[in-house]
Scaffold this active site. Sequence first.
Site, PDB file in Angstrom:
ATOM      1  N   GLY A  51      12.143 -18.336 -32.430  1.00 41.81           N
ATOM      2  CA  GLY A  51      12.418 -19.693 -31.978  1.00 41.81           C
ATOM      3  C   GLY A  51      12.620 -19.722 -30.479  1.00 41.81           C
ATOM      4  O   GLY A  51      12.318 -18.757 -29.776  1.00 41.81           O
ATOM      5  N   ILE A  52      13.117 -20.848 -29.998  1.00 41.56           N
ATOM      6  CA  ILE A  52      13.356 -21.018 -28.561  1.00 41.56           C
ATOM      7  C   ILE A  52      14.855 -21.137 -28.325  1.00 41.56           C
ATOM      8  O   ILE A  52      15.512 -22.065 -28.809  1.00 41.56           O
ATOM      9  CB  ILE A  52      12.626 -22.262 -28.014  1.00 41.56           C
ATOM     10  CG1 ILE A  52      11.111 -22.098 -28.223  1.00 41.56           C
ATOM     11  CG2 ILE A  52      12.955 -22.483 -26.539  1.00 41.56           C
ATOM     12  CD1 ILE A  52      10.289 -23.270 -27.703  1.00 41.56           C
ATOM     13  N   THR A  71      14.889 -10.708 -24.350  1.00 44.71           N
ATOM     14  CA  THR A  71      14.353  -9.355 -24.140  1.00 44.71           C
ATOM     15  C   THR A  71      15.419  -8.264 -24.210  1.00 44.71           C
ATOM     16  O   THR A  71      15.116  -7.114 -23.949  1.00 44.71           O
ATOM     17  CB  THR A  71      13.684  -9.224 -22.755  1.00 44.71           C
ATOM     18  OG1 THR A  71      14.601  -9.704 -21.764  1.00 44.71           O
ATOM     19  CG2 THR A  71      12.408 -10.009 -22.685  1.00 44.71           C
ATOM     20  N   SER A  95      18.031  -7.763 -22.146  1.00 46.49           N
ATOM     21  CA  SER A  95      18.107  -7.297 -20.769  1.00 46.49           C
ATOM     22  C   SER A  95      19.371  -6.470 -20.509  1.00 46.49           C
ATOM     23  O   SER A  95      20.328  -6.501 -21.274  1.00 46.49           O
ATOM     24  CB  SER A  95      18.095  -8.543 -19.874  1.00 46.49           C
ATOM     25  OG  SER A  95      18.394  -8.249 -18.542  1.00 46.49           O
ATOM     26  N   THR A 128      15.774 -15.544 -16.324  1.00 42.71           N
ATOM     27  CA  THR A 128      16.695 -16.582 -16.793  1.00 42.71           C
ATOM     28  C   THR A 128      17.615 -16.054 -17.893  1.00 42.71           C
ATOM     29  O   THR A 128      17.339 -15.030 -18.517  1.00 42.71           O
ATOM     30  CB  THR A 128      15.912 -17.759 -17.392  1.00 42.71           C
ATOM     31  OG1 THR A 128      15.139 -17.272 -18.497  1.00 42.71           O
ATOM     32  CG2 THR A 128      15.002 -18.424 -16.376  1.00 42.71           C
ATOM     33  N   ASN A 145       8.457 -11.299 -16.894  1.00 48.27           N
ATOM     34  CA  ASN A 145       8.219 -10.309 -17.951  1.00 48.27           C
ATOM     35  C   ASN A 145       7.149  -9.294 -17.539  1.00 48.27           C
ATOM     36  O   ASN A 145       6.149  -9.661 -16.929  1.00 48.27           O
ATOM     37  CB  ASN A 145       7.787 -11.055 -19.223  1.00 48.27           C
ATOM     38  CG  ASN A 145       7.676 -10.138 -20.414  1.00 48.27           C
ATOM     39  OD1 ASN A 145       6.699  -9.413 -20.560  1.00 48.27           O
ATOM     40  ND2 ASN A 145       8.690 -10.146 -21.249  1.00 48.27           N
ATOM     41  N   ARG A 159       5.802  -3.249  -4.646  1.00 45.81           N
ATOM     42  CA  ARG A 159       4.787  -3.044  -5.678  1.00 45.81           C
ATOM     43  C   ARG A 159       3.545  -3.903  -5.376  1.00 45.81           C
ATOM     44  O   ARG A 159       2.408  -3.422  -5.423  1.00 45.81           O
ATOM     45  CB  ARG A 159       5.395  -3.403  -7.039  1.00 45.81           C
ATOM     46  CG  ARG A 159       4.562  -3.040  -8.256  1.00 45.81           C
ATOM     47  CD  ARG A 159       3.699  -4.172  -8.771  1.00 45.81           C
ATOM     48  NE  ARG A 159       4.356  -5.461  -8.845  1.00 45.81           N
ATOM     49  CZ  ARG A 159       4.712  -6.068  -9.957  1.00 45.81           C
ATOM     50  NH1 ARG A 159       4.506  -5.477 -11.100  1.00 45.81           N
ATOM     51  NH2 ARG A 159       5.253  -7.274  -9.929  1.00 45.81           N
ATOM     52  N   TYR A 212      15.287   5.365 -15.382  1.00 50.12           N
ATOM     53  CA  TYR A 212      14.327   4.340 -14.984  1.00 50.12           C
ATOM     54  C   TYR A 212      13.283   4.995 -14.082  1.00 50.12           C
ATOM     55  O   TYR A 212      13.590   5.420 -12.973  1.00 50.12           O
ATOM     56  CB  TYR A 212      15.124   3.278 -14.235  1.00 50.12           C
ATOM     57  CG  TYR A 212      14.428   1.977 -13.962  1.00 50.12           C
ATOM     58  CD1 TYR A 212      14.849   0.812 -14.598  1.00 50.12           C
ATOM     59  CD2 TYR A 212      13.380   1.877 -13.060  1.00 50.12           C
ATOM     60  CE1 TYR A 212      14.238  -0.407 -14.336  1.00 50.12           C
ATOM     61  CE2 TYR A 212      12.755   0.668 -12.800  1.00 50.12           C
ATOM     62  CZ  TYR A 212      13.191  -0.472 -13.441  1.00 50.12           C
ATOM     63  OH  TYR A 212      12.596  -1.684 -13.185  1.00 50.12           O
ATOM     64  N   PHE A 244      16.567 -10.237 -11.323  1.00 52.21           N
ATOM     65  CA  PHE A 244      17.575 -11.292 -11.233  1.00 52.21           C
ATOM     66  C   PHE A 244      17.070 -12.614 -10.648  1.00 52.21           C
ATOM     67  O   PHE A 244      17.311 -13.685 -11.201  1.00 52.21           O
ATOM     68  CB  PHE A 244      18.759 -10.762 -10.418  1.00 52.21           C
ATOM     69  CG  PHE A 244      19.897 -11.715 -10.249  1.00 52.21           C
ATOM     70  CD1 PHE A 244      20.701 -12.044 -11.331  1.00 52.21           C
ATOM     71  CD2 PHE A 244      20.188 -12.276  -9.008  1.00 52.21           C
ATOM     72  CE1 PHE A 244      21.784 -12.920 -11.171  1.00 52.21           C
ATOM     73  CE2 PHE A 244      21.256 -13.144  -8.854  1.00 52.21           C
ATOM     74  CZ  PHE A 244      22.050 -13.461  -9.929  1.00 52.21           C
TER      75      PHE A 244
END
Lengths: 592, 592
Positions: free
Chosen positions: A296-297, A233, A235, A226, A157, A438, A499, A222
Amino acid sequence: MTQTSDQPSPIQPARGNQVKRQKWWGWGADGDKPYAVHNKPKFPAFAQEVLGVDILAKPLQTPDFSALDVPASILGDELRQRLVEAVGADNVDTGDELRVIHSYGKGVRDLVRVRRGQLGRVPDAVVHPGNTDEVQAVMEAALEADAVVIPYGGGSNIVAALEAEPGEQRQVLSINMGRMNKVLEIDEAAEIALIQAGALGPDMEAQLNEEGWTLGHFPDSFVWSTVGGWIATRSSGSQSDKYGDISEVTRGLQMVMPAPAGDAERTQLLELRPLPSYSSGPNVREMVLGSEGRLGIITQAWMQVHKLAPVREVQAYFYPNYEAGLKAAELIAHSDVRPMMLRVSDANETKFSMANGSKSSSKVSHYSNKAVQKLMEAKGWDLDQICISFVGFEGSAVHVRYAKGAVNKIVRSQGGMNVGKGPGTLFDQKKYDIPYIRDFLLNIGVPADVSETATPWSRTVEIHTETVKAATKAWEEAGTRGFIMCHLSHSYHAGACQYFTFAIADDSEQNMRTYDQVKRAVQDSFMAHGGTVSHHHGVGEEHSPWMAQDISEGGVTIQKALFDGVDPGRNLNPGKIVHDGKPGISSNSEDA
Amino acid sequence: MTQTSDQPSPIQPARGNQVKRQKWWGWGADGDKPYAVHNKPKFPAFAQEVLGVDILAKPLQTPDFSALDVPASILGDELRQRLVEAVGADNVDTGDELRVIHSYGKGVRDLVRVRRGQLGRVPDAVVHPGNTDEVQAVMEAALEADAVVIPYGGGSNIVAALEAEPGEQRQVLSINMGRMNKVLEIDEAAEIALIQAGALGPDMEAQLNEEGWTLGHFPDSFVWSTVGGWIATRSSGSQSDKYGDISEVTRGLQMVMPAPAGDAERTQLLELRPLPSYSSGPNVREMVLGSEGRLGIITQAWMQVHKLAPVREVQAYFYPNYEAGLKAAELIAHSDVRPMMLRVSDANETKFSMANGSKSSSKVSHYSNKAVQKLMEAKGWDLDQICISFVGFEGSAVHVRYAKGAVNKIVRSQGGMNVGKGPGTLFDQKKYDIPYIRDFLLNIGVPADVSETATPWSRTVEIHTETVKAATKAWEEAGTRGFIMCHLSHSYHAGACQYFTFAIADDSEQNMRTYDQVKRAVQDSFMAHGGTVSHHHGVGEEHSPWMAQDISEGGVTIQKALFDGVDPGRNLNPGKIVHDGKPGISSNSEDA
């Protein structure tokens, strides 16, 4: 096909419960090879030219973990005992290195802070549940103890979604989902697969590939992200033009969540069966998507899969300038064909790519092909403005031929030219390398970060031009040099994602202030020019200050109603997405 | 392109503020021609055969409005005054007929009840706001007076989403959005249009067509449904395979909603700008989609539009049986091509279509073409099992040829045969006629209704077989005759929607009990076989009893958190989607 169940048989035996981890101070595993700057003959001169830095000055070395002052865990005996009962003693870890790894994601600010020993609110334990029942037992124990629960996938993240709030007085648990890494079932007729939330990209894709399938979801993260993290998020991967954003790929899911007040149990299961589409009220699946642990999870999900395509091809094109490339992308998105990938780099990113070529890459690349350069010059192109584009095609040989023909026609209509498959092959090989560059740059005092946005097609040129201008102004005002580059990364009928990657040449102790000024200028520009605060990196703590601008005060009211209603005790990753009056990224840099 | 604003200039002048209305006792406007049974030479014999009814026995006549006992409006002077200030006296209507029209949607139960004079909780006033500011003023006044607010589009809802709760003591306002019926703006580069929520399908499409655009959204309710209604119910049209469900078409929107407690104002605006995709937390757009008035009143939306396709063609195919047709649909959905429409009728619906042909239709239809029949017989097909399928193609001539070639190959692989464009032309002409047949049948004592569901491809055969079986068992147990037919109506990568139409030959006063038994058997079968409670008609009051099965208790918790948090006073269309312990459709029939 059988229905979702708690204990399905995995398609293949567990590959061991050894959870893969990133290193505490940077991207990737301990021992990963650093960015191979010595194999990039043109890159040092490029870095000197655009940032005025000598990138060979200071080789990357592993920082010293023992120099860190890691706050002690405040995990109490009672909660520890409950957690051990839930997952076993081996899976409740209070070791310092593991807790530090779980303190942050891998944003540039995260790496700066952790390398400087600024550890924030380190979690008190890292818990590794192995199945849905264990996740439920862990959440039950945590809610009972009024502890904070933060789900953790691959740890990649970059929007400060994995860290506890500063000054959190309650016990903090990081829930590492890495043991839940199996493809449990494939429904071949429906082309959907039931996948555990903790499966990292390559592990999941390998299990699917063995059976002839692919998820088609390839975000830049990637290798270290997960299935559950992608869902949490919202993705999007580099091939989303064909396969869809993760929100379109996710068809059903299971999540452990708090039970409503007054229930006998403290937790309950959300079970959304795999469905192609439905009108059962406001879409609950779309509320879990992007919830970043606040509801939640997520434990497992039914995901669309596709048979591996018989033909796959990435073609490269050059345009005389970025506007021509954007226009071609717009026309392709509105045409009858849909490539699996459509990427257009602006002039700066094209230069970066050319400079970042390895010694061996010229064999397959046309970047530096003299004949191509001569052709461009003959066309009267300004070589300083040229832009490279990649278009990916997949399907039957007939379909690829048809789609390529249609795309080539559009490219030509905008003055572009096809340069074959060579650069695309290279692109495919290098696509996950950027975080290593980076980390390398950060080491020599060049913080670099990414911010992406989506707009309608009518504003793609405007938001690009204005964002580059705003970032440049910001680093000039800060008295530093900087560089910003961009590519169009995802296309839709109504618009596209662009991006941006930016870097500043500031190795001072205050460089996070400079970084914040540039980052803030970029995000403010997104808001001012019809963009979204984030296209696929999520909100976390970092983007929350822009939420009221992004989705309006009404949207924030709606999200707050959802979070407060489901989690009145603020136990689930509190403070992310919409937070309660606390300042955003600026405060982080002032902490720093 | 300019941004969303409260007062944009319409693309063309207002077409008058005369709001179109349906009749109080059936589908369509007063004076619409009833179902032309006398032009259907084969239909009476068909109805006699499958239901044992004489459909020519009793011609459809307008029931007598004056026989109704309409409860008086309890609109108080204070609220009336505030409403008149908000929208003008002409736009606050307390007339009996208009209030009765706004009491119900157009489900079969609605028509039975209204024709029998069972009016339920008739709204106290029908309010017609003309712009967003007026909607906001109306909601402000309603919340101030603790009144109930129910948004109303074209009035075609069939899941009891438009009626007030029985016994509601507070004042009830039906908010008719019909004055807000303009396409305000088209962003040609982004292919999105800003459309007011009250625009009926044909009015909206005409405004778009004039400029060369289409929304591509054609639900069966098209003539009597609105953009806002489509969004509020998560609609899907017959060409969704190309254009997407309404959830995929809607890119941005504006909604008037309550402000959070403690704010100076009672209401606020939700403004979601037009964006192709974003990761700004749980998707607020997807929470408004399907909210059926429980979060606020949608006032306008940015919708994806498409240039009118140069070529449009609907091809017809026959399959030896439904399973073959479903398999072909699955293979098409997983192929490289995506038709704009893919419809496969089961054997019963194929027979219904053949029986429902008009005197003139045989000229263009191959349904009864002797040569085709002979060919089927030569192939050894059981003519009792044959199924018709329509596949629509759109795009450039090259694209249509390419896609048609690919589809034809798949059709042949499943033993199907192409019979040309004739039946497709007929289908296009008749596609909005079904509700008139339904009203006609009700008149002769044959209540008919529709229920649709979506499943993964792996369960399409199962859910069809089992649902037909369950419905048949239900009407047999009730001692009546019945008929059920089905078509696959929408295809996705992961599965498909199947759309069932069923009728029972029960003209008794208790026929709504029989209807409920069949309807319940159908919905229970959906739940038992992996289907969703509704694919595109929404939940309303009618489907709410199945919500915990459909989205699990956790899902209901999440939806409740959302509704209770945004509307703690239960002023916004309360009781819909998730209701508080009240029984579902059975109670309605027992009321009746």
